[in-house]
Design a protein around this motif. Structure first.
Motif, PDB file in Angstrom:
ATOM      1  N   ALA A   1       5.758   5.099  -2.146  1.00 42.12           N
ATOM      2  CA  ALA A   1       7.151   4.382  -2.034  1.00 42.12           C
ATOM      3  C   ALA A   1       7.555   4.419  -0.723  1.00 42.12           C
ATOM      4  O   ALA A   1       8.226   3.325  -0.435  1.00 42.12           O
ATOM      5  N   GLU A   2       7.428   5.445   0.053  1.00 38.96           N
ATOM      6  CA  GLU A   2       8.244   5.548   1.446  1.00 38.96           C
ATOM      7  C   GLU A   2       7.462   4.464   2.310  1.00 38.96           C
ATOM      8  O   GLU A   2       8.096   3.900   3.257  1.00 38.96           O
ATOM      9  N   VAL A   3       6.147   4.034   1.933  1.00 36.91           N
ATOM     10  CA  VAL A   3       5.563   3.069   2.701  1.00 36.91           C
ATOM     11  C   VAL A   3       6.281   1.681   2.637  1.00 36.91           C
ATOM     12  O   VAL A   3       6.346   0.928   3.668  1.00 36.91           O
ATOM     13  N   LEU A   4       7.325   1.526   1.515  1.00 34.81           N
ATOM     14  CA  LEU A   4       7.647   0.094   1.214  1.00 34.81           C
ATOM     15  C   LEU A   4       9.169   0.384   1.990  1.00 34.81           C
ATOM     16  O   LEU A   4      10.038  -0.785   1.394  1.00 34.81           O
ATOM     17  N   THR A   5       9.407   1.238   2.696  1.00 35.07           N
ATOM     18  CA  THR A   5      10.953   1.587   3.135  1.00 35.07           C
ATOM     19  C   THR A   5      10.821   1.534   4.778  1.00 35.07           C
ATOM     20  O   THR A   5       9.518   1.103   5.465  1.00 35.07           O
ATOM     21  N   PRO A   6      11.940   1.337   5.516  1.00 39.99           N
ATOM     22  CA  PRO A   6      11.972   1.144   7.087  1.00 39.99           C
ATOM     23  C   PRO A   6      11.094   2.723   7.472  1.00 39.99           C
ATOM     24  O   PRO A   6      10.781   2.471   8.672  1.00 39.99           O
ATOM     25  N   SER A   7      11.048   3.529   6.652  1.00 36.78           N
ATOM     26  CA  SER A   7      10.205   4.666   7.261  1.00 36.78           C
ATOM     27  C   SER A   7       8.860   4.378   7.073  1.00 36.78           C
ATOM     28  O   SER A   7       7.916   5.432   7.141  1.00 36.78           O
ATOM     29  N   ALA A   8       8.180   3.266   7.042  1.00 40.75           N
ATOM     30  CA  ALA A   8       6.711   2.968   6.684  1.00 40.75           C
ATOM     31  C   ALA A   8       5.871   3.665   7.705  1.00 40.75           C
ATOM     32  O   ALA A   8       4.977   4.345   7.437  1.00 40.75           O
ATOM     33  N   PRO A   9       6.046   3.743   9.118  1.00 39.49           N
ATOM     34  CA  PRO A   9       5.279   4.371  10.076  1.00 39.49           C
ATOM     35  C   PRO A   9       5.116   5.700   9.579  1.00 39.49           C
ATOM     36  O   PRO A   9       3.965   6.339  10.016  1.00 39.49           O
ATOM     37  N   VAL A  10       6.313   6.493   9.358  1.00 42.61           N
ATOM     38  CA  VAL A  10       6.224   7.605   9.360  1.00 42.61           C
ATOM     39  C   VAL A  10       5.384   7.913   7.927  1.00 42.61           C
ATOM     40  O   VAL A  10       4.323   9.010   7.840  1.00 42.61           O
ATOM     41  N   ALA A  11       5.378   7.369   6.892  1.00 44.47           N
ATOM     42  CA  ALA A  11       4.587   7.657   5.911  1.00 44.47           C
ATOM     43  C   ALA A  11       3.064   7.267   6.011  1.00 44.47           C
ATOM     44  O   ALA A  11       2.310   7.956   5.362  1.00 44.47           O
ATOM     45  N   ILE A  12       2.936   6.280   6.677  1.00 49.52           N
ATOM     46  CA  ILE A  12       1.378   5.818   7.015  1.00 49.52           C
ATOM     47  C   ILE A  12       0.975   6.947   7.963  1.00 49.52           C
ATOM     48  O   ILE A  12      -0.262   7.297   7.498  1.00 49.52           O
ATOM     49  N   ARG A  13       1.552   7.602   8.812  1.00 53.59           N
ATOM     50  CA  ARG A  13       1.080   8.690   9.712  1.00 53.59           C
ATOM     51  C   ARG A  13       0.673   9.836   8.405  1.00 53.59           C
ATOM     52  O   ARG A  13      -0.201  10.461   8.726  1.00 53.59           O
ATOM     53  N   ARG A  14       1.578   9.947   7.667  1.00 51.98           N
ATOM     54  CA  ARG A  14       1.219  11.171   6.779  1.00 51.98           C
ATOM     55  C   ARG A  14       0.224  11.015   5.893  1.00 51.98           C
ATOM     56  O   ARG A  14      -0.585  11.735   5.592  1.00 51.98           O
ATOM     57  N   LEU A  15       0.013   9.772   5.437  1.00 49.60           N
ATOM     58  CA  LEU A  15      -1.229   9.255   4.674  1.00 49.60           C
ATOM     59  C   LEU A  15      -2.514   9.498   5.374  1.00 49.60           C
ATOM     60  O   LEU A  15      -3.668  10.078   4.917  1.00 49.60           O
TER      61      LEU A  15
END
Length: 265
Positions: A207-221
């Motif tokens: 869900a965070e991937v679909l927010t402005p924090s997408a790069p942060v979420a992608i890094r965590r993935l």
């Protein structure tokens, strides 16, 4: 069909009809009605009818409306439907957890449905590296776009990375990636093997991937995935990216995309 006919009544009438028709070899129930706890009062019945080759006018049973979605397939076509190379691979998850309501005496329809609903080890081994690489490509594009202040591009790249990530993770388990509608149900009822991919951990991250924090979420993935991918024998795919992997790891220094310096105030 009358305006007051329910989906259940229409399905029961269809089932009664095809059970008595020897030309209908199999009836497969798919969709929400085949998955416990998913169907609502508005759910239709998704049905595949497998008929004898050359059965003739049984295509009249085909139907698509608010109550029934009936696809009629000759046996020869059903054998390859949704499998690799068929052109209908997109429909494969329809047969995961599907219920075979009518079958041949030798269980042929059930065998074919089981083969469609899961990946063989050979299929999974062939698919997984390519989807891992595709995930890395989109993830890398996301963090580069974020670095350059391309907010929309970063978000689109992140969203594009998710199907590749999920296809890879499910392939590691010889499973077909579920349709988005069923992802939550799948993770709850048929959990994956790692806590990183549990329902309560993975879905908020996606869900965070679909927010402005997408790069942060992608890094965590990626950071959670990397050691597991290496453990599954896909280190060569990762290492082919060389130093570019450094951009993908948590702590690499690019977070939420900054606004371009020439953006209007």
């Amino acid at each position: 069909m009358t305006p007051t006919t329910s989906a259940a009544e229409e399905y029961a009438a269809l089932l009664n009809r095809v059970r008595r028709d020897r030309r209908v070899l199999g009836l497969v129930l798919s969709g929400s009605r085949a998955r416990d706890g998913v169907a609502t009062d508005r759910s239709d019945y998704d049905v595949y009818l497998v008929v004898e080759d050359g059965a003739g006018p049984l295509t009249a049973l085909s139907r698509r409306d608010a109550l029934l979605d009936v696809v009629v397939l000759p046996l020869a076509e059903f054998r390859t439907h949704a499998l690799a190379g068929s052109g209908t691979e997109w429909n494969r998850y329809a047969f995961a957890h599907a219920k075979v309501v009518k079958d041949t005496a030798d269980g042929l329809i059930g065998e074919l449905v089981a083969a469609k609903g899961a990946l063989t080890r050979e299929e999974a081994a062939a698919l997984a590296p390519g989807f891992l690489d595709a995930f890395l490509n989109s993830a890398y594009r996301c963090v580069k776009s974020a670095r350059d202040g391309q907010v929309l591009a970063a978000g689109l790249d992140a969203a594009e990375a998710v199907p590749y990530f999920l296809t890879y993770v499910f392939a590691l388990h010889n499973r077909v990636r579920p349709y988005n509608k069923y992802l939550s149900w799948e993770l709850r009822h048929h959990p994956l093997s790692r806590p990183e991919w549990s329902h309560d951990h993975l879905l908020p991250l996606l869900a965070e991937v679909l927010t402005p924090s997408a790069p942060v979420a992608i890094r965590r993935l990626f950071t959670e995935l990397e050691p597991l991918a290496r453990g599954w024998g896909h280190g060569a795919v990762l290492d082919d990216w060389g130093d570019d992997l450094l951009r993908l790891r948590v702590g690499a220094g690019v977070g939420v995309p900054r606004q371009p310096t020439n953006s209007p105030s």
